[in-house]
Design a protein around this motif. Structure first.
Motif, mmCIF file in Angstrom:
data_model
loop_
_atom_site.group_PDB
_atom_site.id
_atom_site.type_symbol
_atom_site.label_atom_id
_atom_site.label_comp_id
_atom_site.label_asym_id
_atom_site.label_seq_id
_atom_site.Cartn_x
_atom_site.Cartn_y
_atom_site.Cartn_z
ATOM 1 N N TRP A 188 0.810 -1.297 -0.299
ATOM 2 C CA TRP A 188 0.086 0.009 -0.124
ATOM 3 C C TRP A 188 1.052 1.365 -0.021
ATOM 4 C CZ3 TRP A 188 -1.067 -4.519 2.426
ATOM 5 C CH2 TRP A 188 -2.309 -5.173 2.144
ATOM 6 N N GLU A 189 0.371 2.332 -0.653
ATOM 7 C CA GLU A 189 1.156 3.706 -0.513
ATOM 8 C C GLU A 189 1.185 4.152 0.821
ATOM 9 O OE1 GLU A 189 2.673 5.073 -2.839
ATOM 10 O OE2 GLU A 189 1.929 3.986 -4.861
ATOM 11 N N SER A 190 2.351 4.590 1.062
ATOM 12 C CA SER A 190 2.634 5.462 2.425
ATOM 13 C C SER A 190 3.381 6.615 2.431
ATOM 14 C CB SER A 190 3.062 4.201 3.588
ATOM 15 O OG SER A 190 4.500 4.169 3.353
ATOM 16 N N PRO A 191 3.615 7.275 3.585
ATOM 17 C CA PRO A 191 4.458 8.447 3.551
ATOM 18 C C PRO A 191 6.094 7.859 3.397
ATOM 19 C CG PRO A 191 2.716 8.852 5.371
ATOM 20 C CD PRO A 191 2.726 7.542 4.804
ATOM 21 N N TRP A 192 6.217 6.691 3.553
ATOM 22 C CA TRP A 192 7.650 5.995 3.566
ATOM 23 C C TRP A 192 7.784 5.183 2.408
ATOM 24 C CZ3 TRP A 192 3.910 4.941 7.435
ATOM 25 C CH2 TRP A 192 3.873 5.870 8.296
#
Length: 469
Positions: free
Chosen positions: A192-196
């Motif tokens: 999943w997409e994340s800030p990291w």
């Protein structure tokens, strides 16, 4: 009511935050396979605790999570060459089927990890902002040394700890004990997409997020197997209390291991039996009865011989229920001074003492013995006595322990044509026995048994019957 709190290492008086409401979270399955009979002990004993709290008048909000993204699920997905969603759906469906078979009450919520990805990202971001988490090239770790009370649940000291089986080995970690909050995506893995960057949550953060999302930042009871004390529950405390700045759980309850020949049952050791397999041989009531006869926190040796013994022990309860229903529909008005309140008090005293199920079961069976003596002395007591017998068994053996179903056993007060025919056969059989025609009398019993109708001859001369499901 006293509960042994793993956190305090002693029994404590149970005082929920907002009585009569109680919040209770139980670590559920990682859905990559059928759960084994050892897992079933945790699920069943948690269910009994919940049932007893409700018996006492508490309003329990009960949550059990589903871990539907995990290394083991990905491994199974790769082995079977199917999407991880198919693996998790298959075994989630199987889990619900099996817990229903085990007479486990439905949870108020069964949150899935994959439904809470955004919530997980938000909690990790909060930990990062407060300085408890750090990012290393897309992997985010919890800094154990920043949480001063780490080890308070397990009693372990940081300087003596070694990396546990579920702690990732990663040279980029500040400390070998630091655990993953977010895992950088590997090629071909779900992410999943994340800030990291792209990745997926760590195991421990999932439970912290799901429990607080559904039950609040401080919950009354958190339960699970002894094997989860460290590192899983220890890590849950660290990340939850670091993020929210308040106590995570008031009472920690842990269940002992189920052993086979004194060795812990586990999938990793290959010495396990699934609950599904055992349910093909034994009733759910026998399994629940078997678990109830031992203190929940201690080890328990498993064998099919012990389960068979439990099945036989339950016949005493079923026989009494049938006998009582027969008397209920043929009352004579005979008076009885039976002390029902005494048995309720003894039952509650046992369960109030840290859910002492073996003692509570002992009370139920002493009650059965004394009622049978009462029936022998007074074969046709009044209707009120019979109703009180059934009520006691319904409230204790049925509603708390789930080891009988008082109302599903045949009630001769509202019979069908089938029931009337069975009664005619029972009457004919009784006449055959009086004529010493035992061969034909036995044939009637055997043929009814083949149809799933089990006859029970009582010492008082009555024959009752149970329709097997």
């Amino acid at each position: 009511m006293q509960i042994y709190n793993t956190l305090k290492k002693r029994k404590e008086e149970f005082r929920p935050q907002n009585p009569p409401f109680v919040t209770m979270y139980v670590c559920g399955p990682t859905v990559y396979d059928f759960f084994h009979i050892g897992n079933a002990r945790t699920f069943i004993m948690s269910d009994i605790i919940r049932r007893y709290l409700e018996y006492k008048g508490y309003k329990v909000k009960y949550v059990m999570n589903i871990t539907d993204i995990d290394d083991k699920i990905i491994k199974k997905s790769n082995e079977e060459k199917i999407p991880f969603e198919q693996v998790s759906k298959k075994f989630t469906d199987a889990f619900f089927e099996d817990v229903e078979q085990l007479k486990i009450l439905k949870a108020d919520a069964n949150p899935r990890a994959t439904e809470h990805i955004q919530d997980i990202i938000e909690m990790i971001s909060e930990l990062e902002k407060k300085g408890y988490a750090y990012n290393v090239n897309g992997d985010v770790f919890f800094d154990v040394l920043k949480f001063s009370s780490y080890g308070k649940l397990s009693g372990k000291k940081i300087e003596e700890l070694e990396a546990g089986a579920r702690i990732d080995v990663n040279e980029n970690k500040k400390n070998p004990l630091d655990f993953a909050l977010w895992k950088k995506a590997k090629e071909g893995e779900p992410c999943w997409e994340s800030p990291w960057g792209k990745g997926r949550p760590g195991w421990h953060i999932e439970c912290s997020v799901m429990s607080t999302k559904h039950l609040g930042k401080t919950i009354d009871i958190h339960a699970g197997g002894n094997d989860l004390i460290f590192p899983h529950h220890e890590n849950e405390i660290a990340q939850s209390e670091a993020a929210f700045g308040q106590q995570f759980v008031k009472y920690w309850i842990h269940f002992g291991f189920l052993n086979i020949q004194n060795e812990k049952m586990s999938k990793s050791l290959g010495n396990f039996l699934t609950a599904r397999e055992i349910l093909k041989k034994f009733s759910a009531q026998a399994i629940r009865f078997f678990f109830s006869q031992t203190y929940y926190g201690g080890p328990l040796n498993f064998s099919e011989e012990l389960l068979a013994s439990s099945e036989k022990g339950l016949e005493k309860l079923q026989n009494l229920i049938q006998t009582t229903k027969e008397r209920l529909n043929n009352p004579s008005g005979g008076e009885s001074n039976f002390g029902f309140e005494k048995y309720y008090k003894e039952f509650e005293n046992a369960m109030d003492d840290d859910f002492n199920t073996p003692q509570a079961i002992s009370v139920i069976f002493e009650f059965v013995r004394q009622v049978n003596i009462e029936f022998a002395l007074n074969p046709f007591p009044n209707k009120e006595f019979c109703e009180n017998v059934l009520s006691f068994l319904r409230k204790t053996a049925q509603n708390v322990f789930g080891i009988v179903d008082v109302d599903s056993l045949v009630d001769s007060g509202s019979v069908t044509i089938e029931d009337e025919l069975i009664k005619i056969l029972i009457k004919i059989r009784a006449e055959l026995k009086e004529q010493k025609n035992y061969k034909l009398a036995d044939l009637i019993r055997e043929e009814l048994n083949k149809l799933g109708i089990q006859l029970k001859d009582n010492k008082t001369g009555y024959t009752t019957y149970i329709k097997q499901k």
